[in-house]
Each structure stands twice: as structure tokens, then as C-alpha cells.
Write a protein that holds these residues in place. Structure first.
Motif, PDB file in Angstrom:
ATOM      1  N   ASP A 212     -20.178  -8.849 -10.619  1.00 41.56           N
ATOM      2  CA  ASP A 212     -20.577  -7.947  -9.539  1.00 41.56           C
ATOM      3  C   ASP A 212     -19.581  -6.794  -9.459  1.00 41.56           C
ATOM      4  O   ASP A 212     -18.362  -7.019  -9.411  1.00 41.56           O
ATOM      5  CB  ASP A 212     -20.623  -8.698  -8.206  1.00 41.56           C
ATOM      6  N   GLY A 213     -20.108  -5.559  -9.436  1.00 36.97           N
ATOM      7  CA  GLY A 213     -19.241  -4.388  -9.505  1.00 36.97           C
ATOM      8  C   GLY A 213     -18.203  -4.306  -8.411  1.00 36.97           C
ATOM      9  O   GLY A 213     -17.007  -4.125  -8.674  1.00 36.97           O
ATOM     10  N   TRP A 214     -18.625  -4.453  -7.137  1.00 37.95           N
ATOM     11  CA  TRP A 214     -17.666  -4.294  -6.049  1.00 37.95           C
ATOM     12  C   TRP A 214     -16.723  -5.471  -5.916  1.00 37.95           C
ATOM     13  O   TRP A 214     -15.595  -5.319  -5.435  1.00 37.95           O
ATOM     14  CB  TRP A 214     -18.399  -4.024  -4.732  1.00 37.95           C
ATOM     15  N   MET A 215     -17.136  -6.641  -6.376  1.00 37.85           N
ATOM     16  CA  MET A 215     -16.192  -7.755  -6.425  1.00 37.85           C
ATOM     17  C   MET A 215     -15.113  -7.492  -7.467  1.00 37.85           C
ATOM     18  O   MET A 215     -13.943  -7.839  -7.268  1.00 37.85           O
ATOM     19  CB  MET A 215     -16.932  -9.056  -6.735  1.00 37.85           C
ATOM     20  N   LEU A 216     -15.495  -6.865  -8.577  1.00 36.93           N
ATOM     21  CA  LEU A 216     -14.504  -6.459  -9.573  1.00 36.93           C
ATOM     22  C   LEU A 216     -13.507  -5.470  -8.968  1.00 36.93           C
ATOM     23  O   LEU A 216     -12.299  -5.541  -9.220  1.00 36.93           O
ATOM     24  CB  LEU A 216     -15.184  -5.834 -10.786  1.00 36.93           C
ATOM     25  N   VAL A 217     -14.024  -4.531  -8.171  1.00 34.92           N
ATOM     26  CA  VAL A 217     -13.151  -3.547  -7.519  1.00 34.92           C
ATOM     27  C   VAL A 217     -12.149  -4.252  -6.607  1.00 34.92           C
ATOM     28  O   VAL A 217     -10.955  -3.908  -6.573  1.00 34.92           O
ATOM     29  CB  VAL A 217     -13.990  -2.529  -6.720  1.00 34.92           C
ATOM     30  N   ILE A 218     -12.618  -5.254  -5.871  1.00 33.67           N
ATOM     31  CA  ILE A 218     -11.717  -5.991  -4.965  1.00 33.67           C
ATOM     32  C   ILE A 218     -10.584  -6.660  -5.750  1.00 33.67           C
ATOM     33  O   ILE A 218      -9.419  -6.649  -5.323  1.00 33.67           O
ATOM     34  CB  ILE A 218     -12.511  -7.025  -4.153  1.00 33.67           C
ATOM     35  N   THR A 219     -10.894  -7.239  -6.918  1.00 32.18           N
ATOM     36  CA  THR A 219      -9.829  -7.849  -7.718  1.00 32.18           C
ATOM     37  C   THR A 219      -8.822  -6.805  -8.177  1.00 32.18           C
ATOM     38  O   THR A 219      -7.623  -7.083  -8.260  1.00 32.18           O
ATOM     39  CB  THR A 219     -10.394  -8.590  -8.941  1.00 32.18           C
ATOM     40  N   ARG A 220      -9.305  -5.596  -8.450  1.00 29.06           N
ATOM     41  CA  ARG A 220      -8.392  -4.525  -8.867  1.00 29.06           C
ATOM     42  C   ARG A 220      -7.500  -4.083  -7.706  1.00 29.06           C
ATOM     43  O   ARG A 220      -6.320  -3.775  -7.903  1.00 29.06           O
ATOM     44  CB  ARG A 220      -9.196  -3.340  -9.402  1.00 29.06           C
ATOM     45  N   VAL A 221      -8.068  -4.044  -6.498  1.00 29.13           N
ATOM     46  CA  VAL A 221      -7.280  -3.697  -5.318  1.00 29.13           C
ATOM     47  C   VAL A 221      -6.192  -4.749  -5.087  1.00 29.13           C
ATOM     48  O   VAL A 221      -5.036  -4.418  -4.812  1.00 29.13           O
ATOM     49  CB  VAL A 221      -8.192  -3.565  -4.087  1.00 29.13           C
ATOM     50  N   VAL A 222      -6.564  -6.012  -5.221  1.00 32.40           N
ATOM     51  CA  VAL A 222      -5.593  -7.096  -5.051  1.00 32.40           C
ATOM     52  C   VAL A 222      -4.493  -6.992  -6.109  1.00 32.40           C
ATOM     53  O   VAL A 222      -3.301  -7.190  -5.811  1.00 32.40           O
ATOM     54  CB  VAL A 222      -6.296  -8.463  -5.114  1.00 32.40           C
ATOM     55  N   LYS A 223      -4.866  -6.672  -7.340  1.00 33.91           N
ATOM     56  CA  LYS A 223      -3.856  -6.522  -8.394  1.00 33.91           C
ATOM     57  C   LYS A 223      -2.922  -5.352  -8.103  1.00 33.91           C
ATOM     58  O   LYS A 223      -1.710  -5.426  -8.371  1.00 33.91           O
ATOM     59  CB  LYS A 223      -4.538  -6.319  -9.746  1.00 33.91           C
ATOM     60  N   GLY A 224      -3.473  -4.264  -7.552  1.00 37.25           N
ATOM     61  CA  GLY A 224      -2.623  -3.135  -7.198  1.00 37.25           C
ATOM     62  C   GLY A 224      -1.613  -3.497  -6.131  1.00 37.25           C
ATOM     63  O   GLY A 224      -0.441  -3.112  -6.198  1.00 37.25           O
ATOM     64  N   LEU A 225      -2.050  -4.264  -5.144  1.00 33.12           N
ATOM     65  CA  LEU A 225      -1.134  -4.722  -4.097  1.00 33.12           C
ATOM     66  C   LEU A 225      -0.059  -5.631  -4.684  1.00 33.12           C
ATOM     67  O   LEU A 225       1.138  -5.505  -4.356  1.00 33.12           O
ATOM     68  CB  LEU A 225      -1.925  -5.465  -3.018  1.00 33.12           C
ATOM     69  N   ALA A 226      -0.461  -6.541  -5.571  1.00 31.31           N
ATOM     70  CA  ALA A 226       0.513  -7.438  -6.195  1.00 31.31           C
ATOM     71  C   ALA A 226       1.522  -6.658  -7.028  1.00 31.31           C
ATOM     72  O   ALA A 226       2.724  -6.943  -6.998  1.00 31.31           O
ATOM     73  CB  ALA A 226      -0.215  -8.470  -7.061  1.00 31.31           C
ATOM     74  N   ALA A 227       1.043  -5.658  -7.772  1.00 31.60           N
ATOM     75  CA  ALA A 227       1.949  -4.843  -8.593  1.00 31.60           C
ATOM     76  C   ALA A 227       2.933  -4.068  -7.718  1.00 31.60           C
ATOM     77  O   ALA A 227       4.097  -3.877  -8.091  1.00 31.60           O
ATOM     78  CB  ALA A 227       1.149  -3.878  -9.462  1.00 31.60           C
ATOM     79  N   ALA A 228       2.467  -3.618  -6.533  1.00 29.82           N
ATOM     80  CA  ALA A 228       3.339  -2.877  -5.626  1.00 29.82           C
ATOM     81  C   ALA A 228       4.470  -3.746  -5.090  1.00 29.82           C
ATOM     82  O   ALA A 228       5.523  -3.230  -4.693  1.00 29.82           O
ATOM     83  CB  ALA A 228       2.515  -2.325  -4.454  1.00 29.82           C
ATOM     84  N   LEU A 229       4.279  -5.056  -5.071  1.00 27.41           N
ATOM     85  CA  LEU A 229       5.343  -5.966  -4.662  1.00 27.41           C
ATOM     86  C   LEU A 229       6.201  -6.389  -5.849  1.00 27.41           C
ATOM     87  O   LEU A 229       7.412  -6.564  -5.724  1.00 27.41           O
ATOM     88  CB  LEU A 229       4.743  -7.210  -3.995  1.00 27.41           C
ATOM     89  N   THR A 230       5.557  -6.546  -7.017  1.00 26.85           N
ATOM     90  CA  THR A 230       6.275  -7.008  -8.207  1.00 26.85           C
ATOM     91  C   THR A 230       7.283  -5.979  -8.704  1.00 26.85           C
ATOM     92  O   THR A 230       8.434  -6.317  -9.017  1.00 26.85           O
ATOM     93  CB  THR A 230       5.279  -7.325  -9.338  1.00 26.85           C
ATOM     94  N   ALA A 231       6.859  -4.711  -8.821  1.00 23.90           N
ATOM     95  CA  ALA A 231       7.697  -3.696  -9.456  1.00 23.90           C
ATOM     96  C   ALA A 231       9.032  -3.483  -8.760  1.00 23.90           C
ATOM     97  O   ALA A 231      10.090  -3.549  -9.413  1.00 23.90           O
ATOM     98  CB  ALA A 231       6.911  -2.383  -9.571  1.00 23.90           C
ATOM     99  N   PRO A 232       9.079  -3.220  -7.441  1.00 21.50           N
ATOM    100  CA  PRO A 232      10.396  -3.037  -6.807  1.00 21.50           C
ATOM    101  C   PRO A 232      11.223  -4.309  -6.781  1.00 21.50           C
ATOM    102  O   PRO A 232      12.454  -4.245  -6.877  1.00 21.50           O
ATOM    103  CB  PRO A 232      10.044  -2.553  -5.389  1.00 21.50           C
ATOM    104  N   ALA A 233      10.575  -5.475  -6.666  1.00 26.04           N
ATOM    105  CA  ALA A 233      11.331  -6.735  -6.699  1.00 26.04           C
ATOM    106  C   ALA A 233      11.992  -6.920  -8.057  1.00 26.04           C
ATOM    107  O   ALA A 233      13.160  -7.329  -8.154  1.00 26.04           O
ATOM    108  CB  ALA A 233      10.405  -7.913  -6.387  1.00 26.04           C
ATOM    109  N   ALA A 234      11.258  -6.600  -9.135  1.00 25.69           N
ATOM    110  CA  ALA A 234      11.808  -6.754 -10.483  1.00 25.69           C
ATOM    111  C   ALA A 234      12.976  -5.798 -10.717  1.00 25.69           C
ATOM    112  O   ALA A 234      14.028  -6.194 -11.247  1.00 25.69           O
ATOM    113  CB  ALA A 234      10.704  -6.507 -11.519  1.00 25.69           C
TER     114      ALA A 234
END
Length: 453
Positions: A97-119
């Protein structure tokens, strides 16, 4: 049992692998979009948000992510966010489903925003000031700089088999990091008592402001841009009155902090904007396939890797300002060489030299700006420093893509539009050179050259 030196090196590999994944995810999706659209019958608007959803949340939550790493524990935030990143990748590969795919991308963006400065803050607090930290930061910056190019190549290869592999690729890599990381990363101490005085209003204002700004740049949405200006102005007012602010405004009194972040913003405008236009040029003018495009820019990635390996010695000899300035000027020269490119430009004689020169400049400037940004602040503010520099790069990337996209849309069909886009990207790089020259004149602590290997 891992020896202390071996443990630090293993930690560096794991942290760099994580930031490589974050950067690679920015480019993995772009090449796969046409195949996803055909398979799932998705409109262009939905497809665009598979890229924009990641970029907007990544850029918007970085400052908050950096501060949370300082307050809640860098290792704790790193492991949690990387787990979410892997889970969202796995789920995305299973959905249709297209918009469900978009939601997973949004979640990944949020996770990356926490991962990068922590690393990044884990690196600066694990390696001692001086040659060790300079070398480690150089490797970290190299991982981020090459992740984007690696994503283009991997996406071209995987999409030939199935676009779902583009979603699945980060999963085993992230899981391997998660399995090994507890043995290598230093344990967190007790949570900072300042968490009890967490600047909630400032966090909401700056996160909403940066989200709106990145959205406005990505979508060319001027009302969102106006809202971003209001929110960010409100954030400044809030921070000036807060006793325990999310972002102490006094850090910007440091010419090194301000200069490094402004120059990094200009760097991203230049290199990401150029890359956006160059990929379109290779595919639309020369008819390169997605895989051929990735392989075509591979020499630039090699040049970045070779140059970044020696950047610590150059910083020790020239200082931060001169190294970054030279790097931005060389990068500008590489972009300007693309003005020679025409509809029948020879790859070996015209495109290859431009790619290599650009890569050398990139390898000099990007690691240096990262080192300058984090070396100017104390250990207890490394999450903040990491969030600031990564936010600058993400906002610059948004500007860098929006400007050439607008120029190409307004220009008449043909090579002239691409030349205008290349010239604009070169101007961004020249502005970055001036910012680095005037903002990074003072040698920052912890930037002496590494000892010979």
C-alpha cells in the motif's frame, strides 16, 4: 574479551556503518521509484513522499535527537533508534500500500534523526581529543559522504531484481550492528538531572520550525516557509528566556560553531544540488540507466575516500579554516568543469576529470567542517553539536535540491538548463569557501594531525 583499543576501533566501525545506512537511505529510494510506481500503480505525488517523508522527518528531528542523546544516554538512544530503523525497513519491504510505505519512510527518517547525532557524539566522547578524535571524525564523515553514492549503485543493482530488496537491504546490516554494539559501545551513565527541566516548548518550536522549513524546501511550499520563519523566531525568543534551553544560543557566539554550520549548509547546497542535476543530466541527456549512473559517479566516491584518509594531516598543517576553504574551492572547480559538458560530452575526457576534482574537494571540506563543528563544544554538548551540524547539512540538501529543480523546470529543454544548475551549485560552494575562510580562522582544540600509521 576485546582490548580497549580494539573495542574503540570496533565501536568506530559500528557507528560509521550506522551513519552510512542513514546516508544511503537518502539515495536508495530515488532509483527504485519508477519500479515501485509501476508495480503498485502509485501516482507521482505518493512516490515523491517516499523520498520527501524520509528527508523531512530526518531534518526536522535532528536537534531534538541530539539533545535527547545528551540527556537520556547516547548508547541507549543509538540502539533504540537503530532498532526502529531496521524494523521500519523490514515492514516497508513487505507492504504493498502506497501510503503505508510512506509511513515506514517517515518512521525511518525519525529513527535516523536520533541515530546520527547519537553516533557522532559517541565518537567524540569515546576518542580522546587530538589525533585519535580527528582520525575518527574523518572516518565518520567519509562514511556519510560515500553513503549517498553507495546507495545509488546498490539501488541500481537491486532494482534490477526487485524494488523490495531496496527496503530489505538495511535490515541485516542494522541487525549485525545491534548484535555487536553492546560489546563495543561505552555504557551510559545515570540520566542527566537536567531531563527534569527539559525545554519542552523549545523542543516543539524548533522541531516544528525545521520540519516546516524542510517541507517548504522539498515541496516549494511558501506558506510552510512562512510558518517555519514564525516558529523559528518564536524558538529564539523562548530560548533567550529559558534557564535550561534546548539549544543554548550562546554556542553561536563561537565563530567556529557558527562558521562551520553555515559553511556546511552551503556545502550541502552545492554538492547535493549538483548531484541532483548531474544524475538527471546523465540519465536524460546521455540516456544512462540507473545502474550506469551509479557506476559513472563511482570515481567521485573513490576520490572522496582517498582524500578524506589524509585530511587529518592537512588540518594539522593548514588548520581547519584553510583546509575547508581549499576543499570548497576545489569542489567548486569540479562543478564548474561540468559546464564543459554537452549533449555528446565524452565521459573519459570531460565528465571523469570533473567527477574526480569534485570528489577531492568534497573529501577535504566535509570531514573538516564536521570536525570543526563538534570540536568547538564540550563533551556534555556533543549531542547538540552533532544535531546542529547534521541539521545544517539536511537543510542545505533541501535548498540544494529545490533550487536546481526550479531552475531546470523554468529553463528551456536542453543542456542550457543543466549548465545554469551547475553554475548555481558552484556559486554555493564559493559562498561556503568564504564562510569557512572567515569563520574558521582559529585553530580548534583537538585538531592536530594524526600520527603516521
Amino acid at each position: 574479551m576485546v582490548k580497549p583499543d580494539g573495542r574503540r576501533q570496533l565501536a568506530l566501525v559500528l557507528l560509521c556503518t550506522a551513519v552510512f545506512l542513514d546516508s544511503m537511505d537518502l539515495s536508495l529510494m530515488g532509483v527504485a521509484l519508477p519500479a515501485i510506481g509501476r508495480d503498485l500503480s502509485l501516482p507521482e505525488g505518493t512516490l515523491q513522499w517516499l523520498v520527501s517523508g524520509y528527508a523531512v522527518t530526518y531534518g526536522g528531528f535532528l536537534l531534538l535527537g541530539g539533545r535527547l542523546a545528551d540527556l537520556l544516554g547516547r548508547r541507549r538512544i543509538f540502539l533504540l533508534s537503530l532498532t526502529v530503523f531496521a524494523a521500519a525497513s523490514l515492514v516497508g519491504g513487505l507492504l504493498s500500500d502506497g501510503w503505508m510505505l510512506v509511513i515506514t519512510r517517515v518512521v525511518k527518517g525519525l529513527a535516523a534523526a536520533l541515530t546520527a547525532p547519537a553516533a557522532l557524539s559517541l565518537i567524540t566522547t569515546t576518542f580522546a581529543e587530538g589525533s585519535q578524535r580527528t582520525r575518527a571524525l574523518g572516518v565518520y564523515a567519509l562514511a556519510g559522504a560515500t553513503g549517498y553514492s553507495g546507495g545509488l549503485i546498490a539501488s541500481g543493482l537491486l532494482t534490477e531484481v526487485s524494488w523490495r530488496l531496496v527496503f530489505f537491504l538495511p535490515v541485516p546490516i542494522a541487525l549485525l550492528v545491534l548484535i555487536v554494539a553492546p560489546m563495543a559501545l561505552p555504557k551510559d551513565g545515570s540520566p542527566d538531572r537536567a531531563i527534569r527541566r527539559f525545554d519542552t516548548v523549545g523542543a516543539v518550536a524548533v522541531t516544528a520550525g525545521v520540519l516546516s522549513l524542510v517541507y517548504a524546501l522539498t515541496e516549494t511550499n511558501w506558506p510552510a516557509g512562512g510558518a517555519a520563519m514564525v516558529l523559528l523566531a518564536g524558538f529564539v525568543l523562548v530560548e533567550r528566556r529559558q534557564r535550561f534551553p534546548l539549544v543554548p544560543l550562546r554556542v553561536f557566539r563561537s565563530r567556529t560553531v557558527s562558521g562551520a554550520n553555515l559553511a556546511a549548509l552551503a556545502w550541502a547546497c552545492a554538492t547535493i544540488g549538483w548531484q541532483f542535476a548531474a544524475v538527471l543530466y546523465l540519465q536524460q541527456v546521455h540516456g544512462y540507466s540507473a545502474l550506469a549512473t551509479g557506476l559513472g559517479i563511482l570515481p567521485m566516491g573513490v576520490a572522496i575516500m582517498v582524500t578524506a584518509k589524509h585530511v587529518g594531516r592537512l588540518i594539522g598543517r593548514w588548520g581547519l579554516g584553510r583546509t575547508a576553504t581549499v576543499g570548497m574551492l576545489v569542489q567548486a572547480a569540479g562543478i564548474l568543469l561540468f559546464l564543459r559538458a554537452g549533449t555528446d560530452a565524452d565521459y573519459a575526457g570531460v565528465l571523469l576529470p570533473a567527477l574526480v576534482v569534485h570528489g577531492v574537494g568534497n573529501g577535504l571540506s566535509f570531514p573538516t567542517l564536521n570536525i570543526a563543528a563538534v570540536s568547538a563544544l564540550s563533551d556534555d554538548q556533543q549531542g547538540l553539536a552533532s544535531g546542529l551540524i547534521t541539521s545544517s547539512v539536511q537543510i542545505g540538501a533541501g535548498i540544494g535540491v529545490a533550487v536546481p529543480a526550479s531552475l531546470l523546470a523554468a529553463a528551456a529543454p536542453g543542456i542550457d538548463g543543466y549548465r545554469v544548475a551547475f553554475l548555481t551549485a558552484a556559486c554555493f560552494s564559493l559562498v561556503g569557501a568564504a564562510l569557512a575562510h572567515f569563520g574558521l580562522r582559529v585553530r580548534t582544540r583537538g585538531t592536530q594531525a594524526p600520527a603516521p600509521a
